[in-house]
Structures are given as structure tokens and as C-alpha cells.
Scaffold this motif. Structure first.
Motif, PDB file in Angstrom:
ATOM      1  N   MET A 179      37.686   7.428 -17.965  1.00 12.60           N
ATOM      2  CA  MET A 179      39.026   7.836 -18.266  1.00 12.60           C
ATOM      3  C   MET A 179      39.713   6.710 -19.053  1.00 12.60           C
ATOM      4  SD  MET A 179      41.977   9.304 -15.783  1.00 12.60           S
ATOM      5  CE  MET A 179      42.315   7.910 -14.762  1.00 12.60           C
ATOM      6  N   THR A 180      40.454   7.084 -20.088  1.00 13.51           N
ATOM      7  CA  THR A 180      41.170   6.121 -20.911  1.00 13.51           C
ATOM      8  C   THR A 180      42.522   5.794 -20.295  1.00 13.51           C
ATOM      9  OG1 THR A 180      40.115   6.993 -22.888  1.00 13.51           O
ATOM     10  CG2 THR A 180      42.086   5.682 -23.212  1.00 13.51           C
ATOM     11  N   THR A 181      42.819   4.507 -20.229  1.00 13.11           N
ATOM     12  CA  THR A 181      44.106   4.044 -19.721  1.00 13.11           C
ATOM     13  C   THR A 181      45.161   4.269 -20.798  1.00 13.11           C
ATOM     14  OG1 THR A 181      42.933   2.342 -18.476  1.00 13.11           O
ATOM     15  CG2 THR A 181      45.292   2.036 -18.763  1.00 13.11           C
ATOM     16  N   PRO A 182      46.368   4.728 -20.437  1.00 12.48           N
ATOM     17  CA  PRO A 182      47.418   4.968 -21.424  1.00 12.48           C
ATOM     18  C   PRO A 182      47.803   3.695 -22.186  1.00 12.48           C
ATOM     19  CG  PRO A 182      48.007   5.955 -19.319  1.00 12.48           C
ATOM     20  CD  PRO A 182      46.789   5.110 -19.088  1.00 12.48           C
ATOM     21  N   LEU A 183      47.887   3.831 -23.499  1.00  6.00           N
ATOM     22  CA  LEU A 183      48.274   2.739 -24.380  1.00  6.00           C
ATOM     23  C   LEU A 183      49.058   3.337 -25.532  1.00  6.00           C
ATOM     24  CD1 LEU A 183      47.901  -0.335 -25.043  1.00  6.00           C
ATOM     25  CD2 LEU A 183      45.987   0.375 -26.472  1.00  6.00           C
ATOM     26  N   THR A 184      50.218   2.767 -25.818  1.00  9.43           N
ATOM     27  CA  THR A 184      51.038   3.240 -26.925  1.00  9.43           C
ATOM     28  C   THR A 184      51.156   2.129 -27.958  1.00  9.43           C
ATOM     29  OG1 THR A 184      52.321   4.629 -25.421  1.00  9.43           O
ATOM     30  CG2 THR A 184      53.307   4.163 -27.560  1.00  9.43           C
ATOM     31  N   LEU A 185      50.901   2.474 -29.221  1.00  6.02           N
ATOM     32  CA  LEU A 185      50.992   1.528 -30.333  1.00  6.02           C
ATOM     33  C   LEU A 185      52.044   2.043 -31.308  1.00  6.02           C
ATOM     34  CD1 LEU A 185      47.150   1.223 -30.922  1.00  6.02           C
ATOM     35  CD2 LEU A 185      48.587  -0.354 -29.629  1.00  6.02           C
ATOM     36  N   THR A 186      53.031   1.206 -31.611  1.00  9.08           N
ATOM     37  CA  THR A 186      54.097   1.598 -32.519  1.00  9.08           C
ATOM     38  C   THR A 186      54.188   0.569 -33.640  1.00  9.08           C
ATOM     39  OG1 THR A 186      55.294   2.549 -30.648  1.00  9.08           O
ATOM     40  CG2 THR A 186      56.533   2.230 -32.693  1.00  9.08           C
ATOM     41  N   ALA A 187      53.821   0.996 -34.844  1.00 10.36           N
ATOM     42  CA  ALA A 187      53.805   0.091 -35.999  1.00 10.36           C
ATOM     43  C   ALA A 187      55.124   0.136 -36.752  1.00 10.36           C
ATOM     44  CB  ALA A 187      52.664   0.482 -36.935  1.00 10.36           C
ATOM     45  N   GLY A 188      55.448  -0.965 -37.379  1.00 13.91           N
ATOM     46  CA  GLY A 188      56.656  -1.045 -38.189  1.00 13.91           C
ATOM     47  C   GLY A 188      56.645  -2.310 -39.021  1.00 13.91           C
ATOM     48  N   ARG A 189      57.806  -2.643 -39.569  1.00 14.57           N
ATOM     49  CA  ARG A 189      57.970  -3.859 -40.383  1.00 14.57           C
ATOM     50  C   ARG A 189      59.203  -4.605 -39.907  1.00 14.57           C
ATOM     51  NH1 ARG A 189      53.960  -5.343 -43.669  1.00 14.57           N
ATOM     52  NH2 ARG A 189      52.762  -3.540 -44.270  1.00 14.57           N
ATOM     53  N   ARG A 190      59.125  -5.918 -39.919  1.00 14.49           N
ATOM     54  CA  ARG A 190      60.292  -6.752 -39.645  1.00 14.49           C
ATOM     55  C   ARG A 190      61.163  -6.770 -40.893  1.00 14.49           C
ATOM     56  NH1 ARG A 190      57.431 -12.101 -37.630  1.00 14.49           N
ATOM     57  NH2 ARG A 190      59.098 -12.902 -38.915  1.00 14.49           N
ATOM     58  N   PRO A 191      62.409  -7.210 -40.784  1.00  9.53           N
ATOM     59  CA  PRO A 191      63.290  -7.258 -41.954  1.00  9.53           C
ATOM     60  C   PRO A 191      62.721  -8.065 -43.123  1.00  9.53           C
ATOM     61  CG  PRO A 191      64.577  -7.561 -39.960  1.00  9.53           C
ATOM     62  CD  PRO A 191      63.132  -7.554 -39.552  1.00  9.53           C
ATOM     63  N   ASP A 192      61.885  -9.075 -42.813  1.00 10.21           N
ATOM     64  CA  ASP A 192      61.294  -9.871 -43.895  1.00 10.21           C
ATOM     65  C   ASP A 192      60.044  -9.228 -44.494  1.00 10.21           C
ATOM     66  OD1 ASP A 192      59.303 -10.289 -41.998  1.00 10.21           O
ATOM     67  OD2 ASP A 192      59.544 -12.460 -41.920  1.00 10.21           O
ATOM     68  N   GLY A 236      51.786  -0.414 -22.196  1.00 13.30           N
ATOM     69  CA  GLY A 236      50.765   0.146 -21.321  1.00 13.30           C
ATOM     70  C   GLY A 236      49.810  -0.934 -20.852  1.00 13.30           C
ATOM     71  N   GLU A 237      48.556  -0.576 -20.719  1.00 11.17           N
ATOM     72  CA  GLU A 237      47.519  -1.503 -20.292  1.00 11.17           C
ATOM     73  C   GLU A 237      46.450  -1.576 -21.373  1.00 11.17           C
ATOM     74  OE1 GLU A 237      46.018  -0.418 -16.448  1.00 11.17           O
ATOM     75  OE2 GLU A 237      48.010  -0.435 -15.552  1.00 11.17           O
ATOM     76  N   ILE A 238      45.959  -2.781 -21.636  1.00 10.19           N
ATOM     77  CA  ILE A 238      44.884  -2.957 -22.615  1.00 10.19           C
ATOM     78  C   ILE A 238      43.633  -3.326 -21.832  1.00 10.19           C
ATOM     79  CG2 ILE A 238      44.093  -4.164 -24.665  1.00 10.19           C
ATOM     80  CD1 ILE A 238      47.053  -4.925 -25.188  1.00 10.19           C
ATOM     81  N   ASP A 239      42.664  -2.427 -21.846  1.00 11.82           N
ATOM     82  CA  ASP A 239      41.415  -2.667 -21.130  1.00 11.82           C
ATOM     83  C   ASP A 239      40.251  -2.095 -21.933  1.00 11.82           C
ATOM     84  OD1 ASP A 239      41.366   0.119 -20.669  1.00 11.82           O
ATOM     85  OD2 ASP A 239      42.186  -0.085 -18.649  1.00 11.82           O
ATOM     86  N   MET A 240      39.068  -2.129 -21.357  1.00  9.00           N
ATOM     87  CA  MET A 240      37.880  -1.706 -22.105  1.00  9.00           C
ATOM     88  C   MET A 240      37.923  -0.230 -22.499  1.00  9.00           C
ATOM     89  SD  MET A 240      34.884  -1.798 -19.305  1.00  9.00           S
ATOM     90  CE  MET A 240      34.372  -0.269 -18.562  1.00  9.00           C
ATOM     91  N   SER A 241      38.731   0.565 -21.829  1.00  5.18           N
ATOM     92  CA  SER A 241      38.788   1.988 -22.163  1.00  5.18           C
ATOM     93  C   SER A 241      39.597   2.267 -23.420  1.00  5.18           C
ATOM     94  CB  SER A 241      39.375   2.796 -20.990  1.00  5.18           C
ATOM     95  OG  SER A 241      40.771   2.595 -20.874  1.00  5.18           O
ATOM     96  N   SER A 301      41.209   1.214 -29.643  1.00  9.43           N
ATOM     97  CA  SER A 301      42.401   1.712 -30.335  1.00  9.43           C
ATOM     98  C   SER A 301      43.242   0.561 -30.867  1.00  9.43           C
ATOM     99  CB  SER A 301      43.263   2.556 -29.391  1.00  9.43           C
ATOM    100  OG  SER A 301      42.565   3.695 -28.976  1.00  9.43           O
ATOM    101  N   LEU A 302      43.382  -0.493 -30.073  1.00  9.29           N
ATOM    102  CA  LEU A 302      44.105  -1.672 -30.534  1.00  9.29           C
ATOM    103  C   LEU A 302      43.352  -2.328 -31.685  1.00  9.29           C
ATOM    104  CD1 LEU A 302      46.408  -3.709 -30.326  1.00  9.29           C
ATOM    105  CD2 LEU A 302      45.081  -4.895 -28.550  1.00  9.29           C
ATOM    106  N   ALA A 303      42.043  -2.438 -31.565  1.00 14.40           N
ATOM    107  CA  ALA A 303      41.232  -3.024 -32.639  1.00 14.40           C
ATOM    108  C   ALA A 303      41.390  -2.233 -33.932  1.00 14.40           C
ATOM    109  CB  ALA A 303      39.766  -3.092 -32.224  1.00 14.40           C
ATOM    110  N   ASP A 304      41.360  -0.910 -33.836  1.00 11.63           N
ATOM    111  CA  ASP A 304      41.534  -0.068 -35.022  1.00 11.63           C
ATOM    112  C   ASP A 304      42.887  -0.305 -35.676  1.00 11.63           C
ATOM    113  OD1 ASP A 304      39.029   1.028 -34.578  1.00 11.63           O
ATOM    114  OD2 ASP A 304      39.811   2.897 -33.700  1.00 11.63           O
TER     115      ASP A 304
END
Length: 101
Positions: free
Chosen positions: A1-14, A23-28, A32-35
């Protein structure tokens, strides 16, 4: 089972890339984080303030991108980054750090 993880991309003002993680970052779900990290290039502010758990699979992903990361972390993760040696390779800020970009 995959642990819930939310990734939200954006840009800083600079214009620097910003990725907020919650969420939690684990082997499951470390893949997704690597991608998400592999999808970009150049400096990245990685906001981990909403991460509740980080295991060795997540650390491996962070080490692979250490040359371009700046981290914002909660107090819970600071010892993990220090003991692993990652804190010596990247700039680490606390969530309320006034010097945080």
C-alpha cells in the motif's frame, strides 16, 4: 500500500523552483518524489515542513539531488538530516527561520 504524499510545485518570486511536500516519504512513494525532482533542473527550494516521516528511501532521493536543493524542514526532521549527513551538504532552514528565502 502506498503512503499518502502530496507534491505541490511552484515558483518563488525570484523565479526559483519550489516544491512543497506533505505526508510521509517512505519506500512506497519515494519514487514519486524522485520523479518530481528529476523533472526539473537548477536550484530548488524543497519545503518539507508538512512531512511527518522520512525513511532511508526518502533520504536516498534527497541525497541524489543534494547539489541543487535548499530545504525547509520541521524540527522533527532536523536530527534525521544531521545524523545522515545531508544537513552538511545542503542549506537547511526551519519553518520560522527569518533568513529563509
Amino acid at each position: 500500500m502506498t503512503t499518502p504524499l502530496t507534491l505541490t510545485a511552484g515558483r518563488r518570486p525570484d523565479g526559483t523552483a519550489h516544491l512543497a511536500v506533505s505526508g510521509e516519504i517512505d519506500m512506497s512513494n519515494a519514487g514519486s518524489l524522485a520523479d518530481a525532482l528529476d523533472a526539473g533542473s537548477g536550484p530548488l527550494l524543497l519545503d518539507l515542513t508538512e512531512v511527518e516521516y522520512l525513511d532511508s528511501a526518502g533520504l536516498s532521493v534527497l541525497f541524489a539531488h543534494a547539489d541543487r536543493l535548499e530545504l525547509v524542514v520541521p524540527p522533527l526532521l532536523e536530527p534525521v538530516l544531521t545524523v545522515s549527513g545531508l544537513a552538511g551538504l545542503v542549506t537547511v532552514h526551519g519553518p520560522g527561520d527569518a533568513s529563509r528565502p
